[in-house]
Write a protein that holds these residues in place. Structure first.
Motif, PDB file in Angstrom:
ATOM      1  N   HIS A   9       5.982   2.756 -17.365  1.00  0.00           N
ATOM      2  CA  HIS A   9       5.518   3.958 -17.652  1.00  0.00           C
ATOM      3  C   HIS A   9       4.073   4.224 -17.575  1.00  0.00           C
ATOM      4  CE1 HIS A   9       9.542   5.455 -16.325  1.00  0.00           C
ATOM      5  NE2 HIS A   9      10.155   4.918 -17.044  1.00  0.00           N
ATOM      6  N   GLY A  10       3.262   4.377 -17.198  1.00  0.00           N
ATOM      7  CA  GLY A  10       1.737   4.316 -17.838  1.00  0.00           C
ATOM      8  C   GLY A  10       0.935   3.102 -17.171  1.00  0.00           C
ATOM      9  N   VAL A  11       1.124   2.933 -16.704  1.00  0.00           N
ATOM     10  CA  VAL A  11       0.857   1.630 -15.651  1.00  0.00           C
ATOM     11  C   VAL A  11       0.073   2.431 -14.477  1.00  0.00           C
ATOM     12  CG1 VAL A  11       2.107   1.717 -13.486  1.00  0.00           C
ATOM     13  CG2 VAL A  11       0.548  -0.617 -14.354  1.00  0.00           C
ATOM     14  N   GLY A  12      -0.081   3.778 -14.716  1.00  0.00           N
ATOM     15  CA  GLY A  12      -1.508   4.436 -13.054  1.00  0.00           C
ATOM     16  C   GLY A  12      -0.727   4.958 -11.785  1.00  0.00           C
ATOM     17  N   LYS A  13       0.852   4.824 -11.286  1.00  0.00           N
ATOM     18  CA  LYS A  13       1.357   5.280  -9.890  1.00  0.00           C
ATOM     19  C   LYS A  13       1.562   6.562  -9.766  1.00  0.00           C
ATOM     20  CE  LYS A  13       5.790   4.225 -11.757  1.00  0.00           C
ATOM     21  NZ  LYS A  13       5.276   4.291 -13.323  1.00  0.00           N
ATOM     22  N   THR A  14       0.923   7.351 -10.293  1.00  0.00           N
ATOM     23  CA  THR A  14       0.542   9.418  -9.820  1.00  0.00           C
ATOM     24  C   THR A  14      -0.020   8.819  -9.831  1.00  0.00           C
ATOM     25  OG1 THR A  14       2.195   9.657 -11.307  1.00  0.00           O
ATOM     26  CG2 THR A  14       1.109  11.408 -11.005  1.00  0.00           C
ATOM     27  N   THR A  15      -1.425   8.614 -10.840  1.00  0.00           N
ATOM     28  CA  THR A  15      -3.482   8.491 -10.238  1.00  0.00           C
ATOM     29  C   THR A  15      -3.333   7.760  -9.216  1.00  0.00           C
ATOM     30  OG1 THR A  15      -3.739   8.497 -12.894  1.00  0.00           O
ATOM     31  CG2 THR A  15      -4.838   7.975 -11.692  1.00  0.00           C
ATOM     32  N   THR A  16      -2.881   6.652  -8.581  1.00  0.00           N
ATOM     33  CA  THR A  16      -3.006   5.733  -8.108  1.00  0.00           C
ATOM     34  C   THR A  16      -2.399   6.440  -6.361  1.00  0.00           C
ATOM     35  OG1 THR A  16      -2.889   3.742  -8.913  1.00  0.00           O
ATOM     36  CG2 THR A  16      -2.666   3.463  -6.814  1.00  0.00           C
ATOM     37  N   ALA A  17      -1.950   6.773  -6.506  1.00  0.00           N
ATOM     38  CA  ALA A  17      -0.300   8.011  -5.570  1.00  0.00           C
ATOM     39  C   ALA A  17      -1.766   8.465  -5.079  1.00  0.00           C
ATOM     40  CB  ALA A  17       0.780   8.801  -5.414  1.00  0.00           C
ATOM     41  N   LYS A  18      -2.229  10.029  -5.181  1.00  0.00           N
ATOM     42  CA  LYS A  18      -2.936  10.713  -4.609  1.00  0.00           C
ATOM     43  C   LYS A  18      -4.577   9.957  -4.581  1.00  0.00           C
ATOM     44  CE  LYS A  18      -1.159  13.787  -8.971  1.00  0.00           C
ATOM     45  NZ  LYS A  18      -1.221  14.361 -10.372  1.00  0.00           N
ATOM     46  N   LEU A  19      -5.032   8.564  -5.055  1.00  0.00           N
ATOM     47  CA  LEU A  19      -5.795   7.985  -3.919  1.00  0.00           C
ATOM     48  C   LEU A  19      -5.290   7.339  -2.792  1.00  0.00           C
ATOM     49  CD1 LEU A  19      -7.246   6.475  -7.836  1.00  0.00           C
ATOM     50  CD2 LEU A  19      -8.168   7.722  -6.763  1.00  0.00           C
ATOM     51  N   VAL A  20      -4.378   6.501  -3.431  1.00  0.00           N
ATOM     52  CA  VAL A  20      -3.849   5.816  -1.956  1.00  0.00           C
ATOM     53  C   VAL A  20      -3.330   7.432  -1.140  1.00  0.00           C
ATOM     54  CG1 VAL A  20      -1.850   5.095  -0.463  1.00  0.00           C
ATOM     55  CG2 VAL A  20      -2.949   4.552  -2.178  1.00  0.00           C
ATOM     56  N   GLN A  21      -3.300   8.492  -1.209  1.00  0.00           N
ATOM     57  CA  GLN A  21      -3.019   9.878  -0.375  1.00  0.00           C
ATOM     58  C   GLN A  21      -4.410   9.602   0.362  1.00  0.00           C
ATOM     59  OE1 GLN A  21      -1.450  13.267  -1.605  1.00  0.00           O
ATOM     60  NE2 GLN A  21      -1.484  13.509  -0.002  1.00  0.00           N
ATOM     61  N   GLU A  22      -5.411   9.680  -0.166  1.00  0.00           N
ATOM     62  CA  GLU A  22      -6.765  10.199   0.227  1.00  0.00           C
ATOM     63  C   GLU A  22      -7.265   9.599   1.192  1.00  0.00           C
ATOM     64  OE1 GLU A  22      -9.622  10.740  -3.079  1.00  0.00           O
ATOM     65  OE2 GLU A  22      -7.929  12.313  -4.154  1.00  0.00           O
ATOM     66  N   LEU A  23      -6.540   8.143   1.323  1.00  0.00           N
ATOM     67  CA  LEU A  23      -7.030   6.436   1.691  1.00  0.00           C
ATOM     68  C   LEU A  23      -6.444   7.045   3.169  1.00  0.00           C
ATOM     69  CD1 LEU A  23      -7.792   4.684  -0.479  1.00  0.00           C
ATOM     70  CD2 LEU A  23      -9.606   5.409   0.978  1.00  0.00           C
ATOM     71  N   ILE A  24      -4.386   7.085   3.322  1.00  0.00           N
ATOM     72  CA  ILE A  24      -4.103   6.986   4.611  1.00  0.00           C
ATOM     73  C   ILE A  24      -3.770   8.838   4.975  1.00  0.00           C
ATOM     74  CG2 ILE A  24      -1.539   6.885   5.083  1.00  0.00           C
ATOM     75  CD1 ILE A  24      -2.025   4.867   3.002  1.00  0.00           C
ATOM     76  N   PRO A  25      -4.515   9.004   6.187  1.00  0.00           N
ATOM     77  CA  PRO A  25      -4.167  10.185   6.882  1.00  0.00           C
ATOM     78  C   PRO A  25      -2.737  10.775   7.371  1.00  0.00           C
ATOM     79  CG  PRO A  25      -5.635   8.890   7.994  1.00  0.00           C
ATOM     80  CD  PRO A  25      -5.088   8.030   7.090  1.00  0.00           C
ATOM     81  N   GLY A  26      -2.381  11.269   6.844  1.00  0.00           N
ATOM     82  CA  GLY A  26      -0.738  12.353   7.265  1.00  0.00           C
ATOM     83  C   GLY A  26       0.058  11.275   6.449  1.00  0.00           C
ATOM     84  N   SER A  27      -0.384  10.800   5.223  1.00  0.00           N
ATOM     85  CA  SER A  27       0.421  10.810   3.944  1.00  0.00           C
ATOM     86  C   SER A  27       0.873  11.743   2.694  1.00  0.00           C
ATOM     87  CB  SER A  27      -0.510   9.567   3.152  1.00  0.00           C
ATOM     88  OG  SER A  27      -1.499   9.318   2.514  1.00  0.00           O
ATOM     89  N   ARG A  28       1.587  11.907   2.349  1.00  0.00           N
ATOM     90  CA  ARG A  28       1.955  13.126   0.866  1.00  0.00           C
ATOM     91  C   ARG A  28       2.796  12.078  -0.129  1.00  0.00           C
ATOM     92  NH1 ARG A  28       2.799  14.062   5.894  1.00  0.00           N
ATOM     93  NH2 ARG A  28       1.930  16.104   6.871  1.00  0.00           N
ATOM     94  N   VAL A  29       2.160  12.826  -0.845  1.00  0.00           N
ATOM     95  CA  VAL A  29       3.412  11.897  -1.852  1.00  0.00           C
ATOM     96  C   VAL A  29       4.318  12.566  -2.533  1.00  0.00           C
ATOM     97  CG1 VAL A  29       2.738  11.629  -4.592  1.00  0.00           C
ATOM     98  CG2 VAL A  29       0.947  11.586  -3.511  1.00  0.00           C
ATOM     99  N   PHE A  30       5.620  11.733  -2.569  1.00  0.00           N
ATOM    100  CA  PHE A  30       6.617  12.488  -3.478  1.00  0.00           C
ATOM    101  C   PHE A  30       7.495  11.273  -4.245  1.00  0.00           C
ATOM    102  CE2 PHE A  30      11.117  12.149  -2.484  1.00  0.00           C
ATOM    103  CZ  PHE A  30      11.915  13.086  -3.257  1.00  0.00           C
TER     104      PHE A  30
END
Length: 174
Positions: A9-30
């Motif tokens: 907790h606190g390492v940056g998973k949620t922030t990183t997930a949003k950034l990865v989503q921007e890089l991968i077409p057709g991706s979603r965060v769940f």
């Protein structure tokens, strides 16, 4: 495909997930935490626990929810979720395997000193005793099964954007 972002907790998973989503077409965060929140709404009726992952329904519900989302939307699911109990990870990953859903498991890691500084300096959530309480459990899992199981990304000297780029590159998008 599922891209599972693990780490304490606190390492940056949620922030990183949003950034990865921007890089991968057709991706979603769940965020599988939503499944835990749903189960907490059933309370009282479930045994007391300090972590909803200990409730046996949480793990298969995560698998089934992700499977149904993928069946409906296609593409890639990016799932930021801390899982430190090896048996729980096995149950989840075996559940995905039973549906032939490929999973890329990444572990966002940093040293304890840096992590403490990040947690104490968090301007959004503020200092968190909950997050700090997991540092010892995380370290034990990391040195045991987790560090060997997942693709470890040392985030100590990387920005969240750089971490996102590393993940996108590792799955062949960049």
């Amino acid at each position: 495909m599922i891209i599972w972002l693990n780490g304490t907790h606190g390492v940056g998973k949620t922030t990183t997930a949003k950034l990865v989503q921007e890089l991968i077409p057709g991706s979603r965060v769940f965020d599988a935490e939503k499944v835990g929140e749903m189960l907490m709404d059933v309370h009282p009726g479930l045994p007391e626990t300090d972590n909803f992952q200990h409730w046996p329904p949480w793990r298969p519900l995560v698998v089934e929810t992700a499977r149904h989302i993928l069946d409906y939307t296609g593409g890639t699911l990016i799932m930021p979720m801390t899982v430190l109990v090896e048996a729980y990870w096995r149950e989840i990953s075996d559940g995905f395997a039973a549906y032939d859903i490929p999973v890329r498991h990444f572990l966002l890691h940093t040293d304890t000193k840096t992590l403490r500084e990040r947690i104490m300096g968090d301007t959004v959530m503020g200092p968190s005793g909950f997050r700090l309480a997991y540092l010892v459990r995380y370290d034990k899992a990391f040195r045991g099964w987790l560090g060997a199981e997942a693709g470890v990304i040392d985030t100590t000297a990387l920005t969240p954007s750089e971490v996102g780029t590393v993940i996108a590159g590792a799955i062949g998008v960049l």
